[in-house]
Design a protein around this motif. Structure first.
Motif, PDB file in Angstrom:
ATOM      1  N   ALA A  82       0.945  -1.214  -0.094  1.00  0.00           N
ATOM      2  CA  ALA A  82       0.029   0.160   0.001  1.00  0.00           C
ATOM      3  C   ALA A  82       0.991   1.380   0.160  1.00  0.00           C
ATOM      4  O   ALA A  82       1.931   1.320   0.791  1.00  0.00           O
ATOM      5  CB  ALA A  82      -0.931  -0.135   1.228  1.00  0.00           C
ATOM      6  N   LYS A  83       0.429   2.361  -0.778  1.00  0.00           N
ATOM      7  CA  LYS A  83       1.275   3.444  -0.821  1.00  0.00           C
ATOM      8  C   LYS A  83       0.358   4.505  -1.036  1.00  0.00           C
ATOM      9  O   LYS A  83      -0.905   4.774  -1.552  1.00  0.00           O
ATOM     10  CB  LYS A  83       2.223   3.446  -2.189  1.00  0.00           C
ATOM     11  N   PHE A  84       0.728   5.881  -0.259  1.00  0.00           N
ATOM     12  CA  PHE A  84      -0.134   6.807  -0.405  1.00  0.00           C
ATOM     13  C   PHE A  84       0.792   8.258  -0.190  1.00  0.00           C
ATOM     14  O   PHE A  84       1.685   8.200   0.483  1.00  0.00           O
ATOM     15  CB  PHE A  84      -0.992   7.096   0.834  1.00  0.00           C
ATOM     16  N   TYR A  85       0.409   9.016  -1.176  1.00  0.00           N
ATOM     17  CA  TYR A  85       1.319  10.364  -1.209  1.00  0.00           C
ATOM     18  C   TYR A  85       0.601  11.555  -1.625  1.00  0.00           C
ATOM     19  O   TYR A  85      -0.359  11.445  -2.605  1.00  0.00           O
ATOM     20  CB  TYR A  85       2.572  10.376  -2.325  1.00  0.00           C
ATOM     21  N   THR A  86       0.752  12.564  -1.026  1.00  0.00           N
ATOM     22  CA  THR A  86       0.150  13.973  -1.407  1.00  0.00           C
ATOM     23  C   THR A  86       1.007  15.028  -1.308  1.00  0.00           C
ATOM     24  O   THR A  86       1.929  14.812  -0.360  1.00  0.00           O
ATOM     25  CB  THR A  86      -1.044  14.088  -0.459  1.00  0.00           C
ATOM     26  N   SER A  87       0.941  15.955  -2.041  1.00  0.00           N
ATOM     27  CA  SER A  87       1.692  17.219  -1.946  1.00  0.00           C
ATOM     28  C   SER A  87       0.783  18.540  -2.211  1.00  0.00           C
ATOM     29  O   SER A  87       0.137  18.646  -3.076  1.00  0.00           O
ATOM     30  CB  SER A  87       2.900  17.277  -3.170  1.00  0.00           C
ATOM     31  N   HIS A  88       1.164  19.393  -1.101  1.00  0.00           N
ATOM     32  CA  HIS A  88       0.183  20.712  -1.294  1.00  0.00           C
ATOM     33  C   HIS A  88       1.053  21.993  -1.311  1.00  0.00           C
ATOM     34  O   HIS A  88       1.875  21.769  -0.597  1.00  0.00           O
ATOM     35  CB  HIS A  88      -0.643  20.470  -0.092  1.00  0.00           C
ATOM     36  N   THR A  89       0.654  22.732  -2.060  1.00  0.00           N
ATOM     37  CA  THR A  89       1.097  23.964  -2.026  1.00  0.00           C
ATOM     38  C   THR A  89       0.151  25.152  -1.141  1.00  0.00           C
ATOM     39  O   THR A  89      -0.914  25.235  -1.174  1.00  0.00           O
ATOM     40  CB  THR A  89       1.147  24.814  -3.451  1.00  0.00           C
TER      41      THR A  89
END
Length: 594
Positions: free
Chosen positions: A120-127
């Motif tokens: 399982a993988k999860f990734y998020t990038s927010h500005t």
């Protein structure tokens, strides 16, 4: 009046004629023989051209009788005219545009397969704004497959969570990050025969809990400056511990400075590295678990260097000065290492020669050993490695725009090089531990000199296809005369990625590891470790192949299938620890905005 006028004019003409005759006669009388003379020319004749003067196109006339121009007034007599002409509207030619790719700031991926494997993988990038943003990532892999011929469980799990924040201002940027990790391994690699399976040993493997849990937490920060002598600094702290009362702390601080010196650049790098920890359990060479192990090592180093760039030549002249302190033994040493590198363009991008000689004091740690070999016992001796020098020379470049190569030869000298070998089978221990059945590894330090040859070839046909091939050959020479335990002489790998159209993609990696050597010991009561019966173990070379293929159903959803150990070979990466055979895992990835 007319006669007088004519008479005056005649008199004027007569007087002028008489003057001309008189002057001519005088010139004839004055002419004499000048003789001969020698004239010496001291300078060659150089003709010149007089400057030209522009004649005014409109002369200035001061005549009072010049005629003045008459002012003229103009006017237009406009008469409306009816017209039925209607021009057609022009149409611009259309250009077929490629739609921009749809980007998402998050994705989640999950899959499962045999033997009871889960990922399982999860990734998020927010500005947050134009200058700052943060990322969060989660990664999990686990397996619950068992080996039929091994008595102990081999459950495996690895979960890691990372988060980071970055902010950029006009003249500098800074950031911070944190991470936590949990790993679960089993010391499942028991010998398949020997005294452990003797009925007199009375060992009940069904009640042995061979699990080992590792925990890690770390935090770090960095800052980088532009247009400043102080280039930046990094700070990192890590806490690592296990389920059997072992723990370790490590702090690293690295500031750096750069000073321009004309065309050169002078840099100074500082480093402070401190690690300390303890093991509640004693070395397995002891017949009883009498006492634990404590360790602490401090390194303070400075690395001044001068960088010179001259057309096709790049040269870095430096030195690495390190002070090392063993706080447990109250022992200290001062080390001087070379830090010289150079590269020269022989044929532009076709051939670039490079060479160097570098050294360093390598800070070893419990965390680093576990990352390399998770089956070590919690009874290690931690010492730094004195990497006296690593000298190398090589050639790299691009034979074609999409074909690059790299060839390198090296020679390395290391003192206290850590090598892994099996712990002895100690059936006489009375404490209930799960790692002294010949199913764990210790660290053996040896002085090692290594001759290495490396070659690499990369093919990048286009953005849709890449292929890489590399290989290493090593020749070892140890101070003790023993083999370089668990180090292969030959390593090779191949990897490729291929984008098949817009929807399909695939990739593969293959690697080969040559033969290695280890040894097993059987501990005896009232016997010194060097007298334990020893048997050399020859570990066969192995080949492993992995591949994956996927299909994009939409811009957000894709599916994939992965195959590992396609040759279905239960080879041993470490002695007594076979790996799982063919594994097939399928899953899906979903992209979205969070």
């Amino acid at each position: 009046m007319a006669k007088e006028h004519l008479m005056r004019r005649a008199i004027k003409i007569s007087v002028m004629l008489l003057l001309c005759v008189f002057q001519f006669t005088y010139a004839q009388e004055e002419e004499e023989d000048l003789g001969t003379e020698t004239v010496t020319v001291t300078k060659a004749y150089t003709p010149t051209i007089s400057d030209a003067f522009k004649i005014k196109s409109v002369p200035n006339m001061n005549d009072s009788i010049v005629l003045q121009k008459k002012k003229i007034d103009y006017s237009i007599f406009s008469v409306p005219v009816a017209s039925t002409f209607t021009p057609a509207k022009a149409k611009a030619s259309t250009v077929k545009k490629i739609p921009p790719p749809i980007l998402f700031n998050s994705y989640a991926s999950a899959g499962g397969g045999n033997p009871a494997n889960i990922m399982a993988k999860f990734y998020t990038s927010h500005t947050i704004d134009r200058e700052s943003g943060y990322t969060i990532g989660l990664d999990h892999n686990s397996s619950r497959g068992d080996f039929d011929n091994l008595p102990l469980n081999n459950i495996f799990s690895d979960t890691r969570l990372d988060a980071s924040f970055k902010k950029r201002d006009r003249d500098y940027d800074w950031g911070a990050d944190i991470g936590v990790q949990h790993q679960l391994y089993n010391w499942y690699g028991t010998p398949t025969d020997g005294p452990l399976f003797d009925p007199l040993a009375l060992i009940d493997f069904d009640v042995i809990d061979a699990r080992q849990n590792y925990f890690m937490g770390e935090a770090g920060a960095h800052v980088n400056f532009e247009d400043s002598y102080f280039k930046g600094a990094k700070l990192q702290y890590r806490r690592f511990w296990d389920a059997v009362k072992s723990g370790e702390n490590r702090v690293i601080l690295e500031p750096s400075f750069d000073f321009p010196l004309g065309e050169e650049s002078f840099g100074i790098r500082f480093k402070a590295d401190y690690v300390n920890g303890s093991f509640a359990n004693a070395d397995l060479n002891n017949t009883e678990n009498t006492s634990g192990i404590n360790y602490g090592h401090l390194q303070v180093g400075v690395n001044p260097s001068l960088t010179m760039l001259r057309d096709d030549l790049s040269l870095n002249l430096g030195i690495n000065l390190v002070y090392g302190l063993d706080s447990e033994r109250s022992d200290s040493n001062f080390y001087i290492y070379p830090a010289v590198t150079a590269s020269y363009r022989l044929l532009d991008e076709l051939a670039i020669a490079y060479a160097g000689i570098e050294g360093e004091l390598i800070q070893n740690s419990y965390y680093g050993f576990v990352e390399e070999n998770p089956f070590v016992s919690p009874t290690l001796t931690i010492q730094p490695t004195d990497n006296q020098y690593d000298s190398y020379i090589g050639l790299r470049g691009q034979l074609l725009p999409n074909l690059s190569y790299n060839v390198k030869g090296s020679y390395t000298a290391e003192n206290r090089k850590p090598l892994f070998n099996l712990n002895p089978e100690n059936t006489s221990r009375t404490d209930e531990k799960a790692y002294f059945y010949g199913n764990s590894f210790e660290v053996f330090y040896d002085d090692l000199k290594t001759l290495g040859i490396f070659a690499e070839l990369n093919i990048d046909v286009n953005r849709n296809f890449t292929l890489g091939i590399n290989g290493n050959y090593y020749n070892y020479n140890t101070e003790t005369g023993n083999p370089a335990w668990n180090l292969p002489e030959v390593e090779a790998s191949v990897f490729l990625d291929y984008q098949i159209g817009e929807k399909w993609f695939m990739g593969a990696n293959l690697f080969y590891v040559g033969e290695r050597k280890d040894f097993s010991q059987i501990a005896q009561p009232n016997t010194q470790p060097f007298d334990f019966p020893t048997t050399i173990i020859d570990l066969d070379s192995y080949f492993d192949a992995n591949a994956h293929i996927g299909h994009r159903l939409t811009d957000q959803l894709s599916i994939f299938v992965r195959a590992s150990n396609i040759a279905n070979n239960n080879y041993q990466r470490w002695a007594n620890f076979p790996v799982q055979g063919l594994q097939v895992l399928g899953g899906a990835t979903f992209k979205f905005d969070l």
